[in-house]
Design an enzyme around this catalytic site. Structure first.
Site, short mmCIF file in Angstrom:
data_model
loop_
_atom_site.label_atom_id
_atom_site.label_comp_id
_atom_site.label_asym_id
_atom_site.label_seq_id
_atom_site.Cartn_x
_atom_site.Cartn_y
_atom_site.Cartn_z
N LEU A 173 0.87 -1.16 0.00
CA LEU A 173 0.00 0.00 0.00
C LEU A 173 0.92 1.22 0.00
CD1 LEU A 173 -2.68 -0.97 2.69
CD2 LEU A 173 -2.94 -1.02 0.21
N ASP A 174 0.57 2.24 -0.79
CA ASP A 174 1.46 3.39 -0.85
C ASP A 174 1.36 4.24 0.42
OD1 ASP A 174 -0.65 5.34 -1.12
OD2 ASP A 174 -0.83 4.82 -3.23
N LYS A 175 2.21 5.20 0.52
CA LYS A 175 2.34 6.02 1.73
C LYS A 175 1.03 6.69 2.11
CE LYS A 175 5.53 9.46 3.67
NZ LYS A 175 6.73 10.29 3.38
N ASP A 176 0.24 7.06 1.12
CA ASP A 176 -1.00 7.80 1.37
C ASP A 176 -2.23 6.90 1.43
OD1 ASP A 176 0.36 10.28 1.40
OD2 ASP A 176 0.37 10.30 -0.78
N THR A 177 -2.01 5.59 1.56
CA THR A 177 -3.11 4.63 1.67
C THR A 177 -3.00 3.89 2.99
OG1 THR A 177 -3.15 4.32 -0.73
CG2 THR A 177 -4.24 2.65 0.60
#
Length: 230
Positions: free
Chosen positions: A103-107
């Site tokens: 999952l990316d940093k903003d998820t």
């Protein structure tokens, strides 16, 4: 059967020299009896250190509620990592733990953690078809026509030559939706919405396969039972 020092070292309890010191100190028991030699052949289930059984001796699987701002990488310099939220001993296991998918940093949301390569492949192979559910917040009111568009199997992502598999979109409010996917392309949810002219403001994974977060708070984890077939 593995040697005692090999076993404890592979499970992250310390180097072989440190395990030898544990043995000399009488901290290691085999079937309730104090072990005298670090090279003793053992069954993991029979070994205790300081009267505690070995942790996940045949492989580890855990569920983590990834908070916003953390990255799914072992590399330094990209910000706090999800591995900083886990017991340090897990990183000393051989092999050390890794995430199943990213999952990316903003998820935020559900991510699985394991030290078993076959399990990573089982869940991330393009043929795996693991159901994943995302809670999405976008920048402007959603068009009901998106439901049919995402279900069509014709959504193309920039830079790719194959359309996305059919996906189930449920619009839950003017700016929020629930998206169910059976594949896991790079930044797929954000790119799918972008392909239709929407920007994803917030993104949260609430389900991965049979697993859900339940009441697990952001940054917390819990151990899972290992699947019967790995």
């Amino acid at each position: 059967m593995p040697r005692l020092d090999q076993l404890l070292s592979s499970l992250g309890y310390g180097s072989r020299r440190e395990v030898a010191d544990f043995v000399k100190s009488g901290r290691v028991r085999l079937g309730g009896e104090v072990v005298k030699k670090a090279d003793t052949k053992v069954q993991a289930e029979d070994v205790t250190l300081d009267d505690e059984a070995m942790e996940a001796p045949h492989g580890l699987l855990a569920l983590l509620h990834k908070p916003l701002g953390h990255v799914c990488t072992h590399s330094d310099g990209e910000g706090p990592t999800i591995y900083e939220l886990l017991p340090p001993r897990w990183m000393a296991r051989k092999p050390s733990v890794t995430s199943i998918g990213r999952l990316d940093k903003d998820t935020s949301g559900l991510i699985l953690i394991t030290d078993l390569g076959p399990l990573v492949h089982r869940y991330t192979s393009p043929k795996a078809e693991v159901e994943k559910i995302y809670e999405v917040t976008v920048d402007r009111e959603l068009d009901p026509a998106l439901v049919a568009t995402f279900a069509s199997g014709g959504v193309m992502l920039r830079g790719e030559d194959k359309p996305c598999l059919p996906a189930q979109l449920e619009i839950t409010s003017p700016l929020t939706a629930r998206l169910t996917l059976m594949e896991g392309r790079y930044h797929q949810v954000r790119r799918m919405f972008a392909s239709q002219g929407w920007h994803v403001e917030k993104l949260h994974r609430s389900r991965f396969g049979d697993y859900t977060l339940g009441d697990l708070a952001p940054g917390e984890w819990r151990m899972l039972d290992m699947p019967e077939e790995v």
